[in-house]
Write a protein that holds these residues in place. Structure first.
Motif, mmCIF file in Angstrom:
data_model
loop_
_atom_site.group_PDB
_atom_site.id
_atom_site.type_symbol
_atom_site.label_atom_id
_atom_site.label_comp_id
_atom_site.label_asym_id
_atom_site.label_seq_id
_atom_site.Cartn_x
_atom_site.Cartn_y
_atom_site.Cartn_z
ATOM 1 N N PHE A 239 0.843 -1.186 0.000
ATOM 2 C CA PHE A 239 0.000 0.000 0.000
ATOM 3 C C PHE A 239 0.888 1.249 0.000
ATOM 4 O O PHE A 239 1.952 1.253 0.617
ATOM 5 N N ARG A 240 0.448 2.293 -0.655
ATOM 6 C CA ARG A 240 1.152 3.577 -0.612
ATOM 7 C C ARG A 240 0.601 4.419 0.525
ATOM 8 O O ARG A 240 -0.609 4.563 0.666
ATOM 9 N N ARG A 241 1.483 4.956 1.334
ATOM 10 C CA ARG A 241 1.063 5.814 2.440
ATOM 11 C C ARG A 241 0.700 7.191 1.897
ATOM 12 O O ARG A 241 1.430 7.770 1.098
ATOM 13 N N MET A 242 -0.418 7.720 2.370
ATOM 14 C CA MET A 242 -0.902 9.018 1.920
ATOM 15 C C MET A 242 -0.220 10.157 2.689
ATOM 16 O O MET A 242 0.277 9.955 3.800
ATOM 17 N N PRO A 243 -0.189 11.359 2.116
ATOM 18 C CA PRO A 243 0.475 12.494 2.780
ATOM 19 C C PRO A 243 -0.083 12.798 4.162
ATOM 20 O O PRO A 243 0.646 13.268 5.040
ATOM 21 N N PHE A 244 -1.374 12.534 4.376
ATOM 22 C CA PHE A 244 -1.977 12.858 5.670
ATOM 23 C C PHE A 244 -1.910 11.698 6.659
ATOM 24 O O PHE A 244 -2.395 11.821 7.787
ATOM 25 N N GLU A 245 -1.350 10.569 6.256
ATOM 26 C CA GLU A 245 -1.205 9.438 7.171
ATOM 27 C C GLU A 245 0.150 9.524 7.871
ATOM 28 O O GLU A 245 1.131 9.986 7.292
ATOM 29 N N GLY A 246 0.174 9.045 9.098
ATOM 30 C CA GLY A 246 1.440 9.069 9.811
ATOM 31 C C GLY A 246 1.403 8.217 11.059
ATOM 32 O O GLY A 246 0.347 8.038 11.682
ATOM 33 N N GLY A 247 2.549 7.677 11.446
ATOM 34 C CA GLY A 247 2.636 6.869 12.651
ATOM 35 C C GLY A 247 1.684 5.683 12.596
ATOM 36 O O GLY A 247 1.591 4.985 11.592
ATOM 37 N N SER A 248 0.962 5.469 13.683
ATOM 38 C CA SER A 248 0.001 4.367 13.738
ATOM 39 C C SER A 248 -1.346 4.743 13.148
ATOM 40 O O SER A 248 -2.219 3.885 12.986
ATOM 41 N N ASN A 249 -1.530 6.020 12.825
ATOM 42 C CA ASN A 249 -2.802 6.477 12.273
ATOM 43 C C ASN A 249 -2.746 6.427 10.752
ATOM 44 O O ASN A 249 -2.701 7.449 10.067
ATOM 45 N N SER A 250 -2.724 5.209 10.220
ATOM 46 C CA SER A 250 -2.570 5.030 8.776
ATOM 47 C C SER A 250 -3.239 3.727 8.357
ATOM 48 O O SER A 250 -3.849 3.028 9.173
ATOM 49 N N MET A 251 -3.098 3.411 7.111
ATOM 50 C CA MET A 251 -3.581 2.138 6.568
ATOM 51 C C MET A 251 -2.423 1.522 5.797
ATOM 52 O O MET A 251 -2.191 1.844 4.634
ATOM 53 N N ASP A 252 -1.681 0.665 6.475
ATOM 54 C CA ASP A 252 -0.511 0.025 5.881
ATOM 55 C C ASP A 252 -0.811 -1.440 5.585
ATOM 56 O O ASP A 252 -1.659 -2.061 6.231
ATOM 57 N N GLY A 253 -0.112 -2.003 4.622
ATOM 58 C CA GLY A 253 -0.308 -3.408 4.301
ATOM 59 C C GLY A 253 0.102 -3.720 2.878
ATOM 60 O O GLY A 253 0.745 -2.908 2.204
ATOM 61 N N ILE A 254 -0.277 -4.906 2.416
ATOM 62 C CA ILE A 254 0.003 -5.332 1.049
ATOM 63 C C ILE A 254 -1.259 -5.901 0.431
ATOM 64 O O ILE A 254 -2.159 -6.374 1.134
ATOM 65 N N PHE A 255 -1.336 -5.841 -0.880
ATOM 66 C CA PHE A 255 -2.469 -6.418 -1.589
ATOM 67 C C PHE A 255 -2.286 -7.934 -1.706
ATOM 68 O O PHE A 255 -1.192 -8.423 -1.991
ATOM 69 N N ASN A 256 -3.371 -8.653 -1.463
ATOM 70 C CA ASN A 256 -3.334 -10.108 -1.647
ATOM 71 C C ASN A 256 -4.762 -10.586 -1.919
ATOM 72 O O ASN A 256 -5.398 -11.220 -1.079
ATOM 73 N N TYR A 257 -5.257 -10.247 -3.103
ATOM 74 C CA TYR A 257 -6.632 -10.590 -3.448
ATOM 75 C C TYR A 257 -6.828 -12.090 -3.651
ATOM 76 O O TYR A 257 -7.931 -12.612 -3.438
#
Length: 446
Positions: A239-257
């Protein structure tokens, strides 16, 4: 006196929401504690949140409705996933009407607002372009940030499937593996900057049956989403981190459909097997002469007798004498697309009926926008009479025979059928031909 008035107001709002047939919202409270409410929002159609199950906790203070309630999002994967610029991983929900976000004049809380208006406001955050919810990114298209917007939608779509749908159903069905179990939930406390751990030791799942039934409605849509997403991203891509995401307040991970599809199919197999378990449990309950089988048997006798007196030769039988398994014979009403058709429909009842609603499946194939490709019927019984089987049967007939159904993507459970039905004049012709063909073929099964 203020306390009594606040409870009266909350109780009224809960009752109004529970009585209506809105397919996107649900509320519940435990025991008589109406100040602590669980709410569920189903993600809107044609958004990355589509048909996801998002839970929220409401805590009403004694000053309500003069003051807004505290609202926490529970669907955060244990405090590890931020589903929206305004819905934090901690569970904080940023809305001006809740006093958790600065807003324009007139957007603040007022006593005229209430539980439903808050839920609708939260649902409005779940848009087709949630990237623009973050201040400073409203004009992303103009500042050349189109890629971020697209990437943000892509990862929300993946995590909606993984966390709000698949993980939720796996937990309910006991299919979760250790790698899927979330961390201890973190609850946001709007009155302080600290977080407090949820020490509740008694699991409470008021929407468990609803999640199961809706999953069966939307299963084919989930598969379509995965099929389309596989064309856009590769398994293993981060996943690409967005400019407004930071620290633990984000949505991180990988795609695995590919993995999500396997888990989705396993859930479907498990849910399809439940009615057989209900039937076995039901026979055991029947032999013990408990309340539910006695009630179902009484209703069966009444409905069977009423069909005998009806001009339309509908019929109902018990499968192997089991009051928990009804087989309904439906005759198409004259002057409708079902005219001349005869369909068998199975109703499987749970030993916990009406707390668990019946599963309704066509045994005779039919092409209809309210019937999934494998026969699950999408129908909505009278929310005030869910214990009355006659009301369920009438709702089944109404769902099939509705002459001019309004466009409502929440009830369109056969992707090919509803795309044809609402796909213009030519599509409607093809839909009607396919439906009539299935009606003609229905007689061949008898």
């Amino acid at each position: 006196m203020a306390t009594d008035q606040s409870i009266i107001r909350i109780t009224k709002e809960i009752g109004e929401l529970q009585k209506n047939s809105d397919l996107s919202l649900a509320v519940a409270f435990r025991d008589r504690d109406v100040r602590n409410i669980k709410a569920m929002i189903i993600g809107p159609h044609e958004t990355p949140y589509e048909f996801g199950f998002f839970e929220f906790s409401f805590k009403f203070n004694k000053e309500y409705p003069r003051k807004s309630p505290n609202v926490t999002c529970n669907t955060t994967n244990g405090g590890r996933c931020r589903f929206n610029p305004n819905i934090y991983a901690s569970g904080k929900v940023c809305l001006s009407i809740l006093g958790t976000w600065r807003g324009e004049p007139g957007e603040e809380w007022s006593a005229a607002q209430g539980l439903e208006s808050i839920l609708i406001s939260i649902q409005s955050l779940m848009s087709s372009n949630p990237y623009e919810n973050e201040p400073g990114f409203e004009n992303a298209e103009q500042i050349g940030d189109i890629k971020n917007r697209k990437d943000y939608v892509a990862k929300i779509r993946h995590e909606t499937l993984r966390i709000s749908i698949i993980q939720k159903l796996e937990e309910i069905l006991g299919l979760s593996s250790l790698r899927d179990l979330p961390a201890t939930p973190i609850e946001y406390d709007p009155t302080s900057d600290n977080f407090e751990m949820d020490d509740s030791s008694i699991p409470w799942e008021p929407f468990k049956d609803l999640y199961k039934r809706r999953f069966l409605w939307y299963y084919d849509t989930y598969l379509e989403t995965i099929e389309q997403a596989k064309k856009e991203v590769k398994d293993g891509e981060a996943f690409r981190r967005m400019p407004f995401e930071g620290g633990s307040n984000s949505m991180d991970g990988i795609f695995n459909y590919s993995e999500l599809e396997k888990r989705l199919r396993k859930i479907k197999v498990t849910l399809d097997a439940e009615p057989q378990k209900w039937a076995a449990e039901g026979l055991s309950a029947k032999n013990k002469d408990t309340t539910v089988p006695v009630n179902l048997s009484r209703q069966f006798d009444q409905i069977k007798e009423s069909f005998k007196r009806s001009d339309v030769p509908h019929n109902v039988e018990l499968e192997n004498g089991n009051p928990f398994v009804w087989v309904l014979t439906y005759f198409g009403r004259p002057m409708t697309n079902f005219d001349g058709g005869m369909f068998k429909i199975k109703l499987n009842f749970s030993p916990r009926f009406p707390d668990e609603q019946p599963r309704v499946r066509f045994l005779t194939a039919v092409f209809h926008h309210r019937v999934t490709p494998d026969g699950i019927l999408c129908y909505v019984p009278n929310p005030n009479r869910c214990d009355d089987v006659r009301q369920h049967i009438e709702a089944i007939f109404n769902a099939l025979e509705e002459e001019n159904p309004p466009y409502d993507p929440r009830t369109q459970v056969h992707p090919e059928a509803y795309k044809l039905y609402w796909g213009g004049a030519e599509g409607r012709k093809i839909y009607n031909r396919k439906l009539r063909r299935s009606v003609q073929r229905s007689m061949e099964d008898f």
